[in-house]
Write a protein that holds these residues in place. Structure first.
Motif, PDB file in Angstrom:
ATOM      1  N   ARG A  25       0.895  -1.040   0.027  1.00  0.00           N
ATOM      2  CA  ARG A  25      -0.193   0.088   0.133  1.00  0.00           C
ATOM      3  C   ARG A  25       1.002   1.249   0.052  1.00  0.00           C
ATOM      4  O   ARG A  25       1.870   1.326   0.798  1.00  0.00           O
ATOM      5  N   ALA A  27       0.415   5.020   1.027  1.00  0.00           N
ATOM      6  CA  ALA A  27      -0.584   6.049   1.723  1.00  0.00           C
ATOM      7  C   ALA A  27      -0.797   7.297   0.974  1.00  0.00           C
ATOM      8  O   ALA A  27       0.108   7.839   0.457  1.00  0.00           O
ATOM      9  N   PRO A  28      -1.758   7.837   1.211  1.00  0.00           N
ATOM     10  CA  PRO A  28      -2.059   9.115   0.597  1.00  0.00           C
ATOM     11  C   PRO A  28      -1.301   9.973   1.130  1.00  0.00           C
ATOM     12  O   PRO A  28      -0.842  10.359   2.154  1.00  0.00           O
ATOM     13  N   THR A  32       6.255   4.437  -0.477  1.00  0.00           N
ATOM     14  CA  THR A  32       6.514   3.093   0.077  1.00  0.00           C
ATOM     15  C   THR A  32       7.813   2.569  -0.764  1.00  0.00           C
ATOM     16  O   THR A  32       8.063   2.967  -2.159  1.00  0.00           O
ATOM     17  N   GLN A  51      -5.552  10.141  -9.067  1.00  0.00           N
ATOM     18  CA  GLN A  51      -4.428  10.307  -8.291  1.00  0.00           C
ATOM     19  C   GLN A  51      -3.150  10.287  -8.966  1.00  0.00           C
ATOM     20  O   GLN A  51      -2.828   9.172  -9.756  1.00  0.00           O
ATOM     21  N   ALA A 139       2.543   8.586  -3.700  1.00  0.00           N
ATOM     22  CA  ALA A 139       0.986   8.970  -4.076  1.00  0.00           C
ATOM     23  C   ALA A 139       1.049  10.495  -3.633  1.00  0.00           C
ATOM     24  O   ALA A 139       0.733  10.877  -2.562  1.00  0.00           O
ATOM     25  N   SER A 153      -5.242  10.113  -2.627  1.00  0.00           N
ATOM     26  CA  SER A 153      -6.038   8.642  -2.403  1.00  0.00           C
ATOM     27  C   SER A 153      -4.566   7.751  -2.369  1.00  0.00           C
ATOM     28  O   SER A 153      -3.709   8.141  -2.902  1.00  0.00           O
ATOM     29  N   GLU A 154      -4.969   6.484  -1.962  1.00  0.00           N
ATOM     30  CA  GLU A 154      -3.919   5.732  -2.040  1.00  0.00           C
ATOM     31  C   GLU A 154      -3.690   4.866  -3.163  1.00  0.00           C
ATOM     32  O   GLU A 154      -4.551   4.894  -4.211  1.00  0.00           O
ATOM     33  N   ARG A 156      -2.050   1.366  -4.869  1.00  0.00           N
ATOM     34  CA  ARG A 156      -1.650  -0.268  -4.623  1.00  0.00           C
ATOM     35  C   ARG A 156      -0.466  -0.560  -5.415  1.00  0.00           C
ATOM     36  O   ARG A 156      -0.705  -0.410  -6.741  1.00  0.00           O
TER      37      ARG A 156
END
Length: 781
Positions: A25, A27-28, A32, A51, A139, A153-154, A156
């Motif tokens: 994930r 995050a917003p 990562t 996004q 993000a 928003s996130e 993936r």
């Protein structure tokens, strides 16, 4: 000839079912870091749409290597560099890790942008690595005003490994802090270890669906010849819970009733403290003689410490999924744990511990495939947030319990918090108490943190059409600046959620409900219909408090400034909202809606988390002379039951339609001409109702409780959904889902206690579900 039947259950996110697949994930507004090998395929997914995504890649020497993913740098794509140099603790931690890989976070190259703005939900891009790479995915986004809807928003990340491990074991998660010790326990073995006071023990289920028995002894007691061990029975009794969890009931106790361990984090939430660790006798009774077992393994591990061996150890069975059914039978099934799930404990004294990896392969206890358990011990200087993990869908990434922007204010007044839908929410306040909080709301003014509500921005030219299709209300009639309460139903008429809808513009709405899945569900419907609309999660970036009570208006009119284009606070109508500022033109941006959940005159104030404490402090500064008090969940429950307001999991579920839940008023089947999800089912259900929500007034002073059966004679005819003692009315009241044959006001029924037959409490069906202020004169004041 019939072919054999094969079991293929849906089991999302289990490593053993797809060993080459990894999920991560972003995050917003975060990033990562992942490692790729040659041939690995990386898919980056924009879950909610619109996004941006930025990506950097480095080779083994620390040089920029975007070309190894087939990418080029994009002018101005510098979010990763800005984030890693913002001075936060998190950015420093990542920068230190990058430095070990010869990457200087202070001088990062320009990143690659993966796609332009305006991407639809679910848009993705696949990249294949041609070398060993360290990849940073981000993000991009930042703080936006509460009335803006351009939320970050996130993302993936899905990695398909070209060469998955032949051992079918996923990589271990990164350590949480400074390690003192770590080791892996193979299936069918156990190991002893010593932890000092204040140190942390992390028990990790490496591949998922694996149990681990845990025992602990006071080391000083062993030195003195006394076996003072952790005791599940004492723990259950003192906590009042079957298993301690992070928060109020977090302690494991020894046989002397003294605390030994504190549960700090738990990413599973389902464990066993009913039974023994597995024993030789258990396997022998099934015909498996000589089978390895945890009790014998634990006895061997502890022998070096002088602990007397036992044929059966009363252990804490982490991840073991057992329960007691309605017939008092002990049940077991596969664990809930996923790869990398863990329990984090803090030692409250010096302990000798033993952990096992259970060898049970003859029943579902370990998912039929015993795997590794990994133990990590962290230094006592570390500080970890108290948290549990929540997933909005079974295949979603886990998110630890969060604290709202108001938490510094509420936590200064109480330590009584509960994990409410993934957020720490106060239950009651020290120095006040539930009754005092209740009376403050009824007589003066009270404030409550309701940031756990889920918020979703619904934007685009098809936003109105989507919401009109998905909600029971007629959204086309909703004006800008107006709020409407609505149900959200499945096709069969059962409720998915209830909530309020705000219209911020012609094509801009905000849905506020209790269900995380609500946003995903709206996206699914939009995709089915091919609509041009974006549903963006806003829960992390909009926090809110309720200010409720007869003096709420008097308090807020002193501190809410509005421009000439917006109504003044004192002019704001019921179920309307305004956009304003705290105190004056340059104050923090706010939204105020005239809504609430107490049956009193009240408002909700919405702000960015960064502005929350400024708002909180100003409220108390102006509110204390008016008798302002904090309000916890326990007092709120009393208030909402008196007001006949419904609660998810109590008055409604996916098996309950809005009519059965007592909110038929929000389903205008006659006046709403457009079709909506569940309409046909609701038409049938309304014509042939089986149950109805009613209010009950109980005889005497004995209370009812959620789930109590309701009888007429021998027959069960209903169930208590919620109950309380009304301080204002001086009597016990309840909300009850009752067979329609007995819903006439004045009908006598009996609430069953014990087994439902041996003890009964008489009750009378009331004229309304609203026990206090049935004409709502106070809330409309």
């Amino acid at each position: 000839m019939n072919l054999p039947v094969i079991s293929r259950p849906l089991e999302p996110a289990l490593f053993a079912r797809a060993p080459g697949l990894e999920r991560h994930r972003v995050a917003p507004g975060g990033l990562t870091v992942i490692a790729l090998e040659p041939g690995d395929r990386l898919e980056v997914i924009d879950l909610e749409g619109d996004q941006r995504a930025e990506l950097l890649a480095f080779d083994e020497t620390g040089r920029e290597a975007l070309a190894a993913l087939g990418l080029l740098s994009s002018p101005g794509a510098n979010f990763i560099g800005l984030l890693l140099n913002d001075g936060s603790r998190e950015s420093q931690h990542v920068a230190n890790g990058l430095r070990k890989r010869h990457i200087d976070a202070r001088h990062l190259p320009t990143a690659a942008r993966l796609w332009p703005a305006g991407t639809p939900a679910g848009f993705s891009r696949s990249l294949t690595a041609s070398a060993n790479l360290l990849v940073i995915a981000a993000a991009p986004g930042g703080q936006v005003a509460v009335d803006s809807q351009q939320r970050t928003s996130e993302l993936r990340l899905i990695i398909q490994r070209a060469n998955p491990s032949s051992l079918l074991v996923p990589a271990l998660p990164a350590p949480l802090g400074e390690l003192v010790d770590e080791f892996t326990i193979a299936p069918g073995t156990a190991r002893d270890y010593i932890v000092a006071p204040g140190q942390y023990i992390q028990v990790i289920d490496v591949a998922g669906r694996q149990c681990s028995d845990f025992v602990a002894f006071d080391r000083r007691g062993l030195d003195a010849g006394r076996e003072i061990d952790l005791d599940p029975t004492v723990t259950r009794t003192l906590n009042g819970n079957a298993y301690p969890g992070p928060g109020l009931f977090s302690r494991f106790f020894d046989r002397d009733l003294q605390p030994m361990l504190e549960v700090v984090r738990d990413t599973v939430g389902r464990h066993d403290t009913f039974a023994l660790a597995c024993t030789a006798r258990y396997y022998e009774a099934q015909g498996y003689f000589g089978h390895a077992n945890c009790s014998d393994n634990i006895s061997r591990a502890l022998a070096a410490h002088g602990v007397q061996g036992r044929r059966g150890w009363p252990a804490i069975n982490f991840f073991f999924n057992t329960g007691v059914d309605a017939h008092q039978q002990l049940t077991l099934d596969e664990p809930w744990s996923r790869p990398g799930d863990y329990v984090l404990l803090r030692a409250m004294r010096e302990l000798v511990c033993a952990s096992s990896s259970c060898p049970d392969d003859i029943d579902p206890a370990n998912g039929w495939q015993p795997t590794d358990i990994h133990i990590r011990v962290y230094a006592d200087k570390e500080r970890f947030s108290i948290a549990m993990a929540n997933r909005k869908t079974p295949d979603a990434d886990p998110v630890l319990t969060r604290e709202s922007g108001f938490h510094p204010g509420t936590s200064a007044l109480t330590r009584q918090f509960v994990n409410y839908r993934g957020w720490w929410t106060p239950t009651q306040f020290d120095g006040y108490g539930t009754l005092a909080e209740y009376h403050a709301c009824r007589e003066k003014v009270a404030v409550m943190d309701l940031s756990a509500l889920r918020k979703f921005e619904v934007l685009g030219p098809d936003a109105e059409a989507l919401l009109n299709h998905c909600l029971t209300r007629d959204v086309r009639k909703l004006s800008v600046g107006q709020v409407v309460y609505s149900a959200m139903c499945h096709e069969h008429g059962g409720m998915l959620d209830d909530g309020t809808l705000l219209r911020l513009g012609p094509d801009a709405f905000r849905w506020i409900g209790g269900e995380d899945f609500g946003g995903d569900w709206l996206r699914q419907q939009a995709e089915k219909l091919g609509m041009k609309v974006w549903i963006k999660s806003a829960s992390e970036q909009i926090h809110n408090i309720a200010v409720q009570g007869p003096l709420a208006r008097e308090l807020l009119k002193q501190m809410i400034w509005t421009p000439g284009t917006q109504p003044k606070l004192e002019e704001l109508g019921w179920f309307r909202f305004l956009i304003g500022r705290l105190d004056d033109y340059d104050g923090a941006p706010l939204m105020v809606s005239r809504t609430g959940y107490t049956g009193e005159l009240g408002y909700e104030i919405w702000c960015h988390p960064n502005d929350a404490m400024q708002l909180w402090q100003r409220l108390w500064q102006l509110g204390e002379p008016l008798g302002l008090a904090p309000l916890g969940l326990h007092a709120l429950d009393m208030l909402r039951i008196e007001a006949g307001l419904i609660f998810a999991g109590y008055e409604f579920s996916d098996q309950t339609d809005p009519f059965e839940a007592g909110i038929g008023f929000c389903v205008p089947l006659k006046s709403k001409q457009d079709d909506f999800i569940g309409r046909d089912a609701l038409l049938r259900r309304k014509e042939h109702p089986m149950q109805q929500l009613v209010g009950l007034q109980l005889d005497g002073n004995e209370p009812a409780a959620h789930g109590d059966c309701v009888h007429v004679g021998r027959a069960r005819v209903g169930v208590i959904t919620s109950a309380t003692r009304s301080p204002v009315l001086g009597k016990n009241i309840a909300l009850c889902r009752l067979a329609v044959d007995y819903c006439a006001p004045g009908t006598r029924v009996e609430i069953g206690k014990l087994d439902g037959q041996q003890k009964r409490i008489g009750a009378t069906v009331a004229a309304s579900t609203v026990a206090y202020d049935p004409d709502k004169s106070r809330v409309r004041a």
